[in-house]
Write a protein that holds these residues in place. Structure first.
Motif, PDB file in Angstrom:
ATOM      1  N   ARG A  11       0.851  -1.363  -0.032  1.00  0.00           N
ATOM      2  CA  ARG A  11       0.166  -0.100   0.033  1.00  0.00           C
ATOM      3  C   ARG A  11       1.043   1.218  -0.024  1.00  0.00           C
ATOM      4  NH1 ARG A  11      -4.277  -2.563   3.028  1.00  0.00           N
ATOM      5  NH2 ARG A  11      -3.057  -2.264   5.026  1.00  0.00           N
ATOM      6  N   ALA A  12       1.858   1.167   0.935  1.00  0.00           N
ATOM      7  CA  ALA A  12       2.849   2.384   0.880  1.00  0.00           C
ATOM      8  C   ALA A  12       3.600   2.600  -0.618  1.00  0.00           C
ATOM      9  CB  ALA A  12       3.815   2.169   2.090  1.00  0.00           C
ATOM     10  N   ARG A  13       3.757   1.525  -1.244  1.00  0.00           N
ATOM     11  CA  ARG A  13       4.728   1.638  -2.529  1.00  0.00           C
ATOM     12  C   ARG A  13       3.628   2.178  -3.574  1.00  0.00           C
ATOM     13  NH1 ARG A  13       8.023   0.736   0.832  1.00  0.00           N
ATOM     14  NH2 ARG A  13       7.685   2.860   0.759  1.00  0.00           N
ATOM     15  N   ILE A  14       2.417   1.660  -3.612  1.00  0.00           N
ATOM     16  CA  ILE A  14       1.318   2.102  -4.466  1.00  0.00           C
ATOM     17  C   ILE A  14       1.215   3.694  -4.259  1.00  0.00           C
ATOM     18  CG2 ILE A  14      -1.149   2.069  -5.145  1.00  0.00           C
ATOM     19  CD1 ILE A  14      -0.815  -1.040  -4.367  1.00  0.00           C
ATOM     20  N   ALA A  15       0.888   3.935  -2.997  1.00  0.00           N
ATOM     21  CA  ALA A  15       0.894   5.492  -2.768  1.00  0.00           C
ATOM     22  C   ALA A  15       2.213   6.222  -3.449  1.00  0.00           C
ATOM     23  CB  ALA A  15       0.708   5.773  -1.221  1.00  0.00           C
ATOM     24  N   ASP A  16       3.245   5.746  -3.190  1.00  0.00           N
ATOM     25  CA  ASP A  16       4.618   6.378  -3.684  1.00  0.00           C
ATOM     26  C   ASP A  16       4.501   6.385  -5.314  1.00  0.00           C
ATOM     27  OD1 ASP A  16       5.686   6.457  -1.181  1.00  0.00           O
ATOM     28  OD2 ASP A  16       6.852   4.646  -1.767  1.00  0.00           O
ATOM     29  N   ALA A  17       4.046   5.155  -5.957  1.00  0.00           N
ATOM     30  CA  ALA A  17       4.039   5.071  -7.307  1.00  0.00           C
ATOM     31  C   ALA A  17       2.928   6.073  -7.903  1.00  0.00           C
ATOM     32  CB  ALA A  17       3.527   3.761  -7.746  1.00  0.00           C
ATOM     33  N   ALA A  18       1.888   6.431  -7.252  1.00  0.00           N
ATOM     34  CA  ALA A  18       0.770   7.254  -7.920  1.00  0.00           C
ATOM     35  C   ALA A  18       1.331   8.698  -8.013  1.00  0.00           C
ATOM     36  CB  ALA A  18      -0.528   7.184  -6.940  1.00  0.00           C
ATOM     37  N   ARG A  19       2.507   8.945  -7.320  1.00  0.00           N
ATOM     38  CA  ARG A  19       2.939  10.427  -7.177  1.00  0.00           C
ATOM     39  C   ARG A  19       3.872  10.497  -8.525  1.00  0.00           C
ATOM     40  NH1 ARG A  19       2.353  10.240  -1.670  1.00  0.00           N
ATOM     41  NH2 ARG A  19       4.348   9.127  -1.318  1.00  0.00           N
ATOM     42  N   LEU A  20       4.224   9.264  -9.391  1.00  0.00           N
ATOM     43  CA  LEU A  20       5.151   9.343 -10.129  1.00  0.00           C
ATOM     44  C   LEU A  20       4.773   9.448 -11.571  1.00  0.00           C
ATOM     45  CD1 LEU A  20       7.633   6.598  -8.781  1.00  0.00           C
ATOM     46  CD2 LEU A  20       8.082   9.224  -8.838  1.00  0.00           C
ATOM     47  N   PRO A  21       4.819  10.287 -12.533  1.00  0.00           N
ATOM     48  CA  PRO A  21       4.265  10.225 -13.766  1.00  0.00           C
ATOM     49  C   PRO A  21       4.411   9.127 -14.465  1.00  0.00           C
ATOM     50  CG  PRO A  21       6.109  12.107 -13.658  1.00  0.00           C
ATOM     51  CD  PRO A  21       6.165  11.280 -12.358  1.00  0.00           C
ATOM     52  N   PHE A  22       5.614   8.196 -14.352  1.00  0.00           N
ATOM     53  CA  PHE A  22       5.799   7.029 -15.049  1.00  0.00           C
ATOM     54  C   PHE A  22       4.774   5.946 -15.006  1.00  0.00           C
ATOM     55  CE2 PHE A  22       7.483   2.674 -15.206  1.00  0.00           C
ATOM     56  CZ  PHE A  22       7.958   2.573 -16.123  1.00  0.00           C
ATOM     57  N   TYR A  23       4.236   5.902 -13.458  1.00  0.00           N
ATOM     58  CA  TYR A  23       3.126   5.076 -12.952  1.00  0.00           C
ATOM     59  C   TYR A  23       1.772   5.614 -13.410  1.00  0.00           C
ATOM     60  CZ  TYR A  23       6.537   1.830 -11.051  1.00  0.00           C
ATOM     61  OH  TYR A  23       7.668   1.062 -10.763  1.00  0.00           O
ATOM     62  N   ALA A  24       1.659   6.953 -13.062  1.00  0.00           N
ATOM     63  CA  ALA A  24       0.459   7.597 -13.097  1.00  0.00           C
ATOM     64  C   ALA A  24      -0.331   7.619 -14.625  1.00  0.00           C
ATOM     65  CB  ALA A  24       0.556   9.091 -12.976  1.00  0.00           C
ATOM     66  N   GLU A  25       0.704   7.777 -15.728  1.00  0.00           N
ATOM     67  CA  GLU A  25       0.628   7.833 -17.135  1.00  0.00           C
ATOM     68  C   GLU A  25       0.165   6.204 -17.493  1.00  0.00           C
ATOM     69  OE1 GLU A  25       3.949   9.485 -19.253  1.00  0.00           O
ATOM     70  OE2 GLU A  25       3.444  11.326 -18.152  1.00  0.00           O
ATOM     71  N   ARG A  26       0.867   5.474 -16.953  1.00  0.00           N
ATOM     72  CA  ARG A  26       0.718   4.017 -17.581  1.00  0.00           C
ATOM     73  C   ARG A  26      -0.838   3.396 -16.978  1.00  0.00           C
ATOM     74  NH1 ARG A  26       5.307   4.318 -18.407  1.00  0.00           N
ATOM     75  NH2 ARG A  26       6.323   2.741 -19.845  1.00  0.00           N
TER      76      ARG A  26
END
Ligand SMILES: [Zn+2]
Length: 468
Positions: free
Chosen positions: A48-63
């Protein structure tokens, strides 16, 4: 006022790190002993913590947007399979689009809160190297993952562990050093690869210092074995307790040959530059997955999960890495995972089966899938060779008649060896072991060195397809 320096030694809450990612010997009664439910909860919370980190990164958000996934709906383990996977090509394109680090890592303007950082690279064999930032937690957990393996294999405080990897931009040497020095109380003998300390000198150090264990690639251990034989060096006279290695696609032949030559057990481990040491082998022969740090999914070619024990390509999710986050990284290695079970060594974990090869390195030769690394066992099993080989892949013919060909160049042990007889035997054995006909060329000792190199990763494939 001067801006404060982010000292490495005060950048981590060390007691907390040790509690969260237990090093040996505590690992065996903590993370290595968690019930199925307790491990699920731990993974859930970290994910859950890593998903929250990822959601803030354009790389993941766009995908995620492109895949129709709303970050707010992604809550934990059950939702993990809904997230799109990505591979090293996508990390590379991300680097090109947003140089130099890519949209999955913080740019220098965003470094204030994340320093100190260390830069490592990987994947220089094909295309541009992937640049990877490591924060102190990433570096230290990678050391802890490795220390768990070394300890289970017999390393103890005061042991000298020889590390024939250069501490360069590549990762393995640092990870071994951190494991031995920071998390085992061992003495790292950082000889560097054969480029830095010749194989003869490596052996001399081992004899003089009384090296207890080695952290080395199987290919390089094979080369040390051949050198020892050539110079009349008695490997059995060394004080080797164990060899920590990466055996890759081995059916047991390489392990047996090394173990006999060194008179010590050889352990197979599996790791990746990005996610660290994923699994280590204990003295009972189980490859334990570091489940508190990584989730390993095995998928078929259509991206669907395969049953336990079935081979597919591995997709990795790091539970400890924030800089950068790795969520569903398709590593393109063929692996299989067995369910959690209590091992004779006492550890309870999911178990990894031996790697079959890299999906990228697979060659389709007249309908048969071949991994060039599979030649290793056939070549090294014949004492007339010195174990050195190079697979040359090329196209022959043109248009519809164009075919893929592979020629295995093999070094004979000495110029006294009958090249014609060796070639005839190798043609027959390789055809039988690989399941496809390949050509063979016997060359003199040392002839392949310019292609295979002296580094810790010895090159075994020369791909001439792009040139032709
Ligand atoms: Zn075990």
């Amino acid at each position: 006022m001067n801006s404060p320096i982010p000292y490495y030694l005060t950048s981590v809450d060390w007691p907390r790190l040790i509690q969260d990612y237990p090093p040996p010997p505590h690992y065996a009664e903590t993370s290595g002993a968690l019930s199925d439910e307790a491990m699920r909860q731990l993974q859930e919370q970290r994910l859950r913590a890593r998903i929250a980190d990822a959601a803030r990164l354009p790389f993941y958000a766009e995908r995620w947007r492109a895949a129709g996934v709303d970050a707010a709906d992604v809550r934990g383990l059950e939702d993990l399979p809904h997230l799109p996977t990505f591979d090293s090509d996508e990390l590379r394109s991300s680097q090109e689009a947003r140089p130099p680090y890519g949209a999955h890592q913080p740019s220098p303007a965003e470094w204030d809160d994340v320093l100190p950082l260390k830069l490592q690279t990987s994947g220089g064999t094909t295309g541009a190297p992937r640049l990877t930032l490591f924060d102190p937690v990433a570096l230290e957990v990678q050391g802890i993952q490795t220390a768990r393996g070394l300890y289970a294999q017999g390393a103890r405080p005061g042991d000298l562990i020889q590390i024939p990897f250069t501490a360069s931009l590549a990762n393995a040497g640092w990870s071994a050093y951190n494991a031995v020095h920071h998390w085992l109380g061992g003495v790292p003998v950082t000889t560097g690869s054969g480029n830095v300390t010749s194989s003869e000198k490596q052996l001399e150090y081992a004899r003089t210092l009384g090296t207890a264990g080695w952290y080395a690639n199987a290919d390089y251990l094979g080369r040390l074995t051949a050198v020892a034989q050539d110079i009349g060096f008695d490997l059995h006279a060394l004080r080797t307790k164990f060899l920590f290695s990466f055996l890759g696609a081995d059916d047991g032949t390489v392990r047996r040959a090394l173990s006999d030559a060194w008179n010590a057990p050889v352990y197979d481990n599996y790791g990746s530059h990005e996610v660290g040491l994923i699994a280590w082998e204990c003295q009972a022969g189980t490859r334990h997955i570091n489940e508190d740090t990584v989730i390993v999914e095995i998928l078929d070619e259509d991206g669907r999960p395969v049953p336990d024990g079935t081979y597919g390509h591995a997709v990795l999710t790091s539970l400890h890495r924030k800089i950068p986050v790795y969520l569903r990284y398709d590593i393109r290695d063929r692996l299989a995972v067995l369910p959690r079970a209590r091992c004779a060594c006492g550890v309870l974990s999911k178990r990894l089966l031996p790697m079959q090869g890299r999906v990228d390195q697979m060659i389709k030769l007249r309908g048969t899938n071949i991994y060039p690394s599979s030649c290793h066992r056939t070549v090294s099993a014949d004492p007339r060779t010195n174990g050195e080989y190079l697979c040359v892949v090329s196209h022959s013919g043109a248009g519809l008649a164009r075919r893929l060909e592979m020629c295995v160049r093999i070094e004979r042990r000495s110029t006294q060896v009958d090249a014609d007889a060796l070639r005839t035997d190798m043609l027959r054995r390789l055809a039988s072991d690989l399941g496809a006909k390949v050509d063979v060329e016997i060359v003199d000792p040392g002839a392949l060195r310019p292609h295979t190199g002296e580094g810790e990763k010895i090159r075994r494939v020369l791909d001439l397809r792009k040139a032709g």
